[in-house]
Design a protein around this motif. Structure first.
Motif, PDB file in Angstrom:
ATOM      1  N   LYS A 162       0.825  -1.209   0.000  1.00 24.74           N
ATOM      2  CA  LYS A 162       0.000   0.000   0.000  1.00 24.74           C
ATOM      3  C   LYS A 162       0.862   1.263   0.000  1.00 24.74           C
ATOM      4  CE  LYS A 162      -2.147  -1.442   3.660  1.00 24.74           C
ATOM      5  NZ  LYS A 162      -3.071  -1.459   4.835  1.00 24.74           N
ATOM      6  N   SER A 163       1.564   1.491  -1.071  1.00 25.56           N
ATOM      7  CA  SER A 163       2.414   2.675  -1.201  1.00 25.56           C
ATOM      8  C   SER A 163       2.658   2.965  -2.675  1.00 25.56           C
ATOM      9  CB  SER A 163       3.756   2.448  -0.496  1.00 25.56           C
ATOM     10  OG  SER A 163       4.666   3.491  -0.805  1.00 25.56           O
ATOM     11  N   LYS A 182       5.214   4.130  -3.761  1.00 25.57           N
ATOM     12  CA  LYS A 182       6.626   3.848  -3.996  1.00 25.57           C
ATOM     13  C   LYS A 182       6.894   2.341  -4.077  1.00 25.57           C
ATOM     14  CE  LYS A 182       8.222   8.042  -1.634  1.00 25.57           C
ATOM     15  NZ  LYS A 182       9.060   8.581  -0.526  1.00 25.57           N
ATOM     16  N   SER A 183       5.850   1.564  -3.830  1.00 24.55           N
ATOM     17  CA  SER A 183       5.997   0.117  -3.841  1.00 24.55           C
ATOM     18  C   SER A 183       6.210  -0.411  -5.258  1.00 24.55           C
ATOM     19  CB  SER A 183       4.746  -0.527  -3.231  1.00 24.55           C
ATOM     20  OG  SER A 183       4.815  -1.928  -3.291  1.00 24.55           O
TER      21      SER A 183
END
Length: 224
Positions: A52-53, A55-56
């Motif tokens: 949940k990002s 940037k993931s």
């Protein structure tokens, strides 16, 4: 003497185990919506991420119109599975399927089905005057939208909903029942909890106490 005391202790232990095992099992709690349910991507080339990002790591991209299986919604994200890959997509890009399952079984079982269906939309926005389960609904628009998916037509306002269906006591409330307050309405989902379109800030959410404010009526909508 020690032998007698030992035998007595063993007898008491066995008796205790028999009594304990004979106690009635607690009533099974009604849990939140189980399993996955259908959704669809409405924006072109949405990124399916590992966590949940933003940037993931991107697992893959999903094009507009593609169906996904939704596991749950958490904050700004929905956990979904697409073509065997599971990850997270921003919730605003995933519409939840509003085709409700068929109601069957007892009245209580039907209510549980309605309550589980309603929880699919947790995290979606509150919109004053809205009736759309995906793009936004207010409190009465939300419960009305849920029941509309099952073929029920309910009154539009929270005050009129106090006369919908049939009256039941708060003590005898069941999942799927409407909990009416002054100027607000929610749906009972079991275990003391409600799901409701709360405020613009929180959107559609689950609250831990159905009696968090004064209850003015409880109405049962599902029929036998």
């Amino acid at each position: 003497m020690k032998s007698i005391l030992k035998k007595t202790a063993i007898c008491l232990l066995v008796f205790s185990m028999i009594i304990t095992s004979g106690l009635a099992a607690p009533k099974k709690e009604v849990h939140a919506a189980q399993g996955t349910y259908g959704g669809r991507i409405w924006k072109s080339w949405v990124k399916l991420r590992k966590s949940k990002s933003k940037k993931s790591k991107v697992i893959r991209k999903i094009s507009k119109g593609e169906p996904v299986q939704v596991h749950y919604t958490s904050g700004k994200w929905r956990k979904v599975t697409y073509k065997g890959k599971t990850g997270f997509v921003l919730k605003k890009y995933v519409y939840i399927n509003t085709n409700a399952p068929e109601l069957s079984g007892s009245q209580e079982e039907k209510g549980q089905t309605v309550a589980a269906f309603a929880q699919r939309f947790v995290g979606n926005p509150y919109v004053w005057g809205g009736t759309n389960l995906n793009s936004g609904a207010d409190c009465s628009g939300f419960v009305g939208g849920v029941y509309r998916s099952f073929g029920y037509k309910l009154p539009r306002t929270s005050s009129d909903l106090r006369k919908a269906g049939r009256k039941v006591s708060y003590k005898n409330k069941q999942p799927g029942d409407l909990i009416c307050y002054s100027g607000h309405v929610a749906m009972y989902i079991g275990n003391g909890k409600i799901v409701h379109a709360s405020t613009r800030k929180t959107g559609i959410k689950i609250s831990p106490r159905a009696n968090y404010r004064k209850v003015v009526a409880v109405r049962r909508i599902v029929r036998e």
